[in-house]
Write a protein that holds these residues in place. Structure first.
Motif, PDB file in Angstrom:
ATOM      1  N   ASN A   1      45.533  44.846  30.689  1.00 10.22           N
ATOM      2  CA  ASN A   1      44.259  44.251  30.257  1.00 10.22           C
ATOM      3  C   ASN A   1      44.266  42.726  30.372  1.00 10.22           C
ATOM      4  OD1 ASN A   1      43.132  46.808  29.566  1.00 10.22           O
ATOM      5  ND2 ASN A   1      44.341  46.765  27.669  1.00 10.22           N
ATOM      6  N   LEU A   2      44.579  42.264  31.564  1.00 13.31           N
ATOM      7  CA  LEU A   2      44.643  40.826  31.823  1.00 13.31           C
ATOM      8  C   LEU A   2      43.274  40.283  32.201  1.00 13.31           C
ATOM      9  CD1 LEU A   2      47.798  40.873  34.109  1.00 13.31           C
ATOM     10  CD2 LEU A   2      47.719  40.120  31.730  1.00 13.31           C
ATOM     11  N   PRO A   3      43.031  39.006  31.948  1.00 16.08           N
ATOM     12  CA  PRO A   3      41.865  38.377  32.564  1.00 16.08           C
ATOM     13  C   PRO A   3      42.078  38.379  34.083  1.00 16.08           C
ATOM     14  CG  PRO A   3      43.277  36.717  31.601  1.00 16.08           C
ATOM     15  CD  PRO A   3      43.834  38.042  31.179  1.00 16.08           C
ATOM     16  N   MET A   4      41.043  38.619  34.845  1.00 19.78           N
ATOM     17  CA  MET A   4      41.222  38.792  36.286  1.00 19.78           C
ATOM     18  C   MET A   4      40.212  37.970  37.077  1.00 19.78           C
ATOM     19  SD  MET A   4      41.438  42.318  38.558  1.00 19.78           S
ATOM     20  CE  MET A   4      39.687  42.692  38.624  1.00 19.78           C
ATOM     21  N   VAL A   5      40.692  37.428  38.190  1.00 17.87           N
ATOM     22  CA  VAL A   5      39.834  36.766  39.172  1.00 17.87           C
ATOM     23  C   VAL A   5      39.766  37.655  40.406  1.00 17.87           C
ATOM     24  CG1 VAL A   5      39.485  34.738  40.622  1.00 17.87           C
ATOM     25  CG2 VAL A   5      40.457  34.478  38.323  1.00 17.87           C
ATOM     26  N   VAL A   6      38.557  38.043  40.790  1.00 18.66           N
ATOM     27  CA  VAL A   6      38.347  38.776  42.037  1.00 18.66           C
ATOM     28  C   VAL A   6      38.096  37.724  43.113  1.00 18.66           C
ATOM     29  CG1 VAL A   6      36.988  40.508  43.241  1.00 18.66           C
ATOM     30  CG2 VAL A   6      37.368  40.711  40.783  1.00 18.66           C
TER      31      VAL A   6
ATOM     32  N   ALA B   1      39.846  50.349  35.331  1.00 16.96           N
ATOM     33  CA  ALA B   1      40.236  51.725  35.000  1.00 16.96           C
ATOM     34  C   ALA B   1      41.748  51.902  34.993  1.00 16.96           C
ATOM     35  CB  ALA B   1      39.600  52.709  35.985  1.00 16.96           C
ATOM     36  N   GLU B   2      42.454  51.150  35.850  1.00 19.67           N
ATOM     37  CA  GLU B   2      43.911  51.217  35.908  1.00 19.67           C
ATOM     38  C   GLU B   2      44.561  50.541  34.712  1.00 19.67           C
ATOM     39  OE1 GLU B   2      46.234  52.404  38.545  1.00 19.67           O
ATOM     40  OE2 GLU B   2      44.460  53.664  38.789  1.00 19.67           O
ATOM     41  N   GLY B   3      43.773  49.800  33.939  1.00 14.22           N
ATOM     42  CA  GLY B   3      44.323  49.073  32.808  1.00 14.22           C
ATOM     43  C   GLY B   3      44.858  47.704  33.177  1.00 14.22           C
ATOM     44  N   THR B   4      44.653  47.308  34.423  1.00 13.87           N
ATOM     45  CA  THR B   4      45.131  45.996  34.864  1.00 13.87           C
ATOM     46  C   THR B   4      44.258  44.876  34.312  1.00 13.87           C
ATOM     47  OG1 THR B   4      46.016  46.923  36.913  1.00 13.87           O
ATOM     48  CG2 THR B   4      45.584  44.553  36.885  1.00 13.87           C
ATOM     49  N   ALA B   5      42.941  45.056  34.405  1.00 14.31           N
ATOM     50  CA  ALA B   5      42.006  43.994  34.044  1.00 14.31           C
ATOM     51  C   ALA B   5      41.269  44.324  32.748  1.00 14.31           C
ATOM     52  CB  ALA B   5      41.003  43.775  35.173  1.00 14.31           C
ATOM     53  N   ASP B   6      40.993  43.291  31.993  1.00  9.46           N
ATOM     54  CA  ASP B   6      40.163  43.379  30.796  1.00  9.46           C
ATOM     55  C   ASP B   6      38.702  43.356  31.245  1.00  9.46           C
ATOM     56  OD1 ASP B   6      38.679  42.956  28.493  1.00  9.46           O
ATOM     57  OD2 ASP B   6      40.044  41.478  27.659  1.00  9.46           O
ATOM     58  N   ALA B   7      37.965  44.399  30.946  1.00  4.70           N
ATOM     59  CA  ALA B   7      36.579  44.529  31.413  1.00  4.70           C
ATOM     60  C   ALA B   7      35.692  43.383  30.950  1.00  4.70           C
ATOM     61  CB  ALA B   7      35.993  45.858  30.945  1.00  4.70           C
ATOM     62  N   LYS B   8      36.076  42.716  29.890  1.00  7.67           N
ATOM     63  CA  LYS B   8      35.248  41.634  29.353  1.00  7.67           C
ATOM     64  C   LYS B   8      35.640  40.268  29.898  1.00  7.67           C
ATOM     65  CE  LYS B   8      34.447  44.088  24.997  1.00  7.67           C
ATOM     66  NZ  LYS B   8      34.603  44.034  23.508  1.00  7.67           N
ATOM     67  N   ARG B   9      36.681  40.241  30.766  1.00 10.40           N
ATOM     68  CA  ARG B   9      37.171  38.945  31.243  1.00 10.40           C
ATOM     69  C   ARG B   9      37.469  38.992  32.741  1.00 10.40           C
ATOM     70  NH1 ARG B   9      41.988  36.869  27.744  1.00 10.40           N
ATOM     71  NH2 ARG B   9      42.699  39.033  27.918  1.00 10.40           N
ATOM     72  N   VAL B  10      36.409  39.144  33.530  1.00 10.93           N
ATOM     73  CA  VAL B  10      36.541  39.164  34.983  1.00 10.93           C
ATOM     74  C   VAL B  10      35.607  38.109  35.573  1.00 10.93           C
ATOM     75  CG1 VAL B  10      36.341  40.522  37.095  1.00 10.93           C
ATOM     76  CG2 VAL B  10      37.108  41.628  34.977  1.00 10.93           C
ATOM     77  N   CYS B  11      36.155  37.308  36.485  1.00 13.42           N
ATOM     78  CA  CYS B  11      35.357  36.294  37.189  1.00 13.42           C
ATOM     79  C   CYS B  11      35.474  36.560  38.683  1.00 13.42           C
ATOM     80  CB  CYS B  11      35.877  34.892  36.848  1.00 13.42           C
ATOM     81  SG  CYS B  11      34.832  33.549  37.455  1.00 13.42           S
TER      82      CYS B  11
ATOM     83  N   ARG C   1      48.711  30.720  36.016  1.00 17.53           N
ATOM     84  CA  ARG C   1      47.926  30.392  34.825  1.00 17.53           C
ATOM     85  C   ARG C   1      47.607  31.639  34.004  1.00 17.53           C
ATOM     86  NH1 ARG C   1      50.005  26.134  37.192  1.00 17.53           N
ATOM     87  NH2 ARG C   1      49.062  24.192  36.438  1.00 17.53           N
ATOM     88  N   GLY C   2      48.169  32.785  34.402  1.00 14.69           N
ATOM     89  CA  GLY C   2      48.039  33.985  33.595  1.00 14.69           C
ATOM     90  C   GLY C   2      46.991  34.974  34.048  1.00 14.69           C
ATOM     91  N   TYR C   3      46.392  34.770  35.229  1.00 14.19           N
ATOM     92  CA  TYR C   3      45.332  35.665  35.701  1.00 14.19           C
ATOM     93  C   TYR C   3      45.852  36.683  36.705  1.00 14.19           C
ATOM     94  CZ  TYR C   3      42.384  32.089  33.622  1.00 14.19           C
ATOM     95  OH  TYR C   3      41.815  31.202  32.734  1.00 14.19           O
ATOM     96  N   ALA C   4      45.398  37.912  36.591  1.00 17.82           N
ATOM     97  CA  ALA C   4      45.566  38.874  37.672  1.00 17.82           C
ATOM     98  C   ALA C   4      44.590  38.485  38.776  1.00 17.82           C
ATOM     99  CB  ALA C   4      45.272  40.283  37.179  1.00 17.82           C
ATOM    100  N   VAL C   5      44.982  38.701  40.029  1.00 14.87           N
ATOM    101  CA  VAL C   5      44.130  38.339  41.158  1.00 14.87           C
ATOM    102  C   VAL C   5      43.979  39.549  42.073  1.00 14.87           C
ATOM    103  CG1 VAL C   5      43.760  36.754  43.086  1.00 14.87           C
ATOM    104  CG2 VAL C   5      44.983  35.961  41.037  1.00 14.87           C
ATOM    105  N   LEU C   6      42.742  39.970  42.297  1.00 14.92           N
ATOM    106  CA  LEU C   6      42.443  41.090  43.198  1.00 14.92           C
ATOM    107  C   LEU C   6      41.704  40.549  44.413  1.00 14.92           C
ATOM    108  CD1 LEU C   6      42.495  44.240  43.536  1.00 14.92           C
ATOM    109  CD2 LEU C   6      40.141  44.211  42.660  1.00 14.92           C
TER     110      LEU C   6
END
Length: 669
Positions: A431-436, A505-515, A461-466
């Motif tokens: 549930n990480l903050p994520m940058v697409v 859905a995979e639990g990688t990203a926090d649905a409330k914190r995606v940019c 900086r702590g973001y998952a990147v897709l």
């Protein structure tokens, strides 16, 4: 060996390369500059014999220089250094002589005044000569050419970009005829003597755009283009006349079309062809029958072929190719053994071996990298089995702080399989903050496995990147590419949203914190993502992004676009959308016309000298969106073009991105 100490110390003294020694691992997040400064070491080339290596190295507050190392005695000689410019590209002419261009890494596109020019010098620093003008003003150098401007070739003369036979004083140069920025009518090819400056032209069979040399270093193929049709023509050595091999649609391809790869040591032409299959493969071409072989010689499972032949001493040794990462398939048993030995010494990196054209010494150049390691150049001695560091592009980067990158796949809503690159911070949980991060183009391959400054910075900086390879992307087969035609803002956009939902859905990203973020087409996709999926993305970042497809067609009276008219006439209607037939679709997929729908926080950045996506794309959109959205930040880098060339602007921009993301999706739980 003496080289391990003497040459490295000499390089360090000349270029300030104290960072070649391993630095202690810092505890804080790496500084932004470590990711976005210009590389310390940015190129190395073995001479044809392998006795010498030319290197381009920079240092803080110094111009990039060009030096040659004599590997037998570790002597280092600076042979190219400008007082008011940096070394650009460089290539060996033969074992005694090098050609190079100039560039200025201290100014952006808007402030650039001069072309690259072309210079030649012997490896001992002798017989220096300027060959090509820099728009009438030669650069001030530490060597005097003694050549009048009238004796120089015109400024719009460039190196061909292919190795010659490297057995004479000649190189081939091109001279594009451009009636306007971005427009090319044809490209002349000339043979240039680097000692005398004498030049002879090669006859064109039409409006040539590309040229290919054969195994002897002579011009043998050219691709002419007329009204959106490309024709590959062959200069028959028996008749010394050009004849057509094949023609095909320049932008969409056609049955029977192929792309020349290279001539083998025996004169065999290798071509890239799809042969009715989804993935392109390598075949041979029969000049007697004008046909492509039915059976592929090289086939990469899951990928279109992208690569080159590896030849040395007039022998085909192997094939360099791109799958998820760069790799090599060796045909030669000796090279297989050498690769295995080096891989044993460097077990955590992809290790690419480059051999001299005609080796007379035991040296092999090794380029090593991984997702954690930026590229490093090394020299391997095949006799002593010793591997020595030559230079690192970003020596301050600590691999223990870098993020792992993985190629993943997910299903789009219509069932199409979409590849994507997922970069996760070291020690990341769920549930990480994520940058697409959306790639530009869009009809290119976005990424390959390896170290990337943008995704690694965000991960640090702590973001998952897709990073999705959405439909329309190339390199993963024709089906994926073809599915993206005329799908800007539609199914291409759905692919990106489906990837975001997959990561949630995979639990990688926090649905409330995606940019969602990107440049060029990626900027367009960021804006359309905010419009199409307002509940999915909490913010957006657009740099140099298209804001209206019609603006790409029509431009603006006050800014010049470098998009070729031929692309607008024959490519864009088929791949992007026809202004007349698809007029309603272009309205519905225009971020500019739908700007009022964007309510999320938005960061916009544009270059004042951008000719690919001129500034009005940004200014018009900014004016429209800020009327109903108070959370819009605007940056204009006046001197920049399509992307940020200057380190100071890269550092400034990504610093703003860090603050913007921290404010809107943060990294704290």
């Amino acid at each position: 060996m003496r080289f391990q100490t003497a040459a490295r110390l000499a390089l360090a003294a000349l270029f300030g390369l104290s960072a070649l020694a391993a630095s202690a691992a810092p505890t804080a997040a790496p500084p932004i500059a470590d990711f976005f400064e210009n590389p310390d070491f940015s190129g190395a080339l073995l001479s044809p014999s392998g006795k010498y290596v030319a290197v381009r190295v920079g240092a803080k507050d110094q111009r990039d220089r060009l030096a040659v190392i004599t590997l037998a005695d570790s002597q280092v000689k600076v042979i190219g250094n400008f007082s008011d410019a940096d070394i650009g590209s460089f290539e060996w002419v033969n074992d005694e002589r090098v050609v190079f261009t100039a560039t200025d890494r201290s100014v952006g596109l808007g402030d650039a005044r001069y072309a690259p020019g072309l210079y030649a010098v012997n490896r001992d620093g002798g017989k220096f000569r300027q060959l090509v003008s820099r728009s009438g003003r030669p650069f001030i150098t530490y060597n005097s050419t003694g050549i009048r401007s009238a004796d120089l070739l015109p400024w719009n003369t460039y190196l061909l970009g292919q190795k010659n036979a490297q057995d004479s004083d000649y190189v081939y140069v091109t001279n594009p005829r451009r009636p306007a920025p971005g427009q090319v009518d044809y490209v002349d090819l000339q043979r240039l003597n680097t000692l005398t400056g004498h030049v002879t032209s090669v006859e064109r069979p039409g409006d040539s755009r590309r040229w290919m040399l054969d195994n002897t270093g002579a011009p043998r193929l050219t691709t002419t283009v007329e009204k959106g049709v490309s024709t590959i023509q062959y200069l028959d050595p028996a008749t010394q006349k050009w004849r057509k091999l094949v023609d095909f649609n320049t932008y969409t391809g056609s049955k029977g079309g192929f792309w020349p790869l290279a001539f083998g040591p025996d004169g065999t032409l290798y071509v890239i062809n799809r042969s009715g299959k989804d993935k392109s493969t390598v075949h041979t071409f029969d000049f007697a029958t004008n046909t492509v072989s039915e059976k592929p010689l090289i086939e990469l499972e899951g990928y279109d072929f992208n690569g080159r032949l590896i030849m040395s001493n007039q022998k085909l040794l192997g094939v360099r190719h791109l799958t998820d990462s760069q790799g090599t398939t060796w045909l030669d048993d000796g090279m297989k053994a050498m690769q295995a030995k080096i891989d044993e010494m460097l077990p955590n990196t992809v290790n690419l071996l480059t051999l001299p054209t005609r080796p007379e010494a035991p040296w092999v150049l090794v380029t090593a990298y991984s997702d954690l390691f930026p590229s490093r150049a090394m020299l391997y001695n095949s006799e002593t089995k010793v591997l020595t560091l030559l230079g690192a592009t970003r020596p301050k980067i600590d691999a223990t702080q870098m993020a792992t990158q993985t190629l993943v796949h997910y299903k789009a809503r219509d069932g199409l399989t979409i590849p994507a690159w997922l970069t996760l911070p070291r020690g990341a949980g769920k549930n990480l903050p994520m940058v697409v991060l959306v790639h530009g183009g869009p009809y290119i391959r976005g990424k390959s496995w390896g170290w990337n400054a943008e995704s690694q910075f965000l991960a640090s900086r702590g973001y998952a990147v897709l990073e999705p390879e959405f439909r329309g992307s190339t390199g993963f087969g024709y089906k994926l590419f073809r599915a993206g035609w005329k799908q800007w803002g539609l199914k291409m956009q759905d692919d990106i949203a489906d990837g975001t939902r997959w990561a949630i859905a995979e639990g990688t990203a926090d649905a409330k914190r995606v940019c969602i973020a990107g440049g060029d087409y990626g900027g367009y996709a960021a804006l359309m993502g905010l419009i199409n999926d307002p509940d999915l993305y909490k913010c957006g970042i657009d740099w140099a992004g298209v804001t209206d497809i019609n603006l790409l067609y029509d431009g603006h009276w006050n800014f010049t676009s470098d998009l070729p008219e031929e692309w607008k006439q024959y490519g864009m209607p088929a791949l992007v959308g026809d202004q007349v037939k698809d007029a309603e679709q272009l309205k519905q997929t225009s971020p500019l016309l739908r700007a009022a729908e964007i309510k999320q926080p938005l960061l916009l950045a544009y270059g004042g000298a951008d000719r690919r996506v001129p500034l009005p794309h940004g200014t018009k959109f900014y004016k429209a969106v800020k009327e109903g959205n108070p959370n819009v930040e605007w940056i204009e880098y006046e001197e920049e073009g399509h992307g940020w060339y200057l380190p100071k602007n890269r550092i400034d921009f990504w610093g703003r991105v860090e603050k913007f993301l921290g404010k809107n999706i943060g990294t704290a739980p």
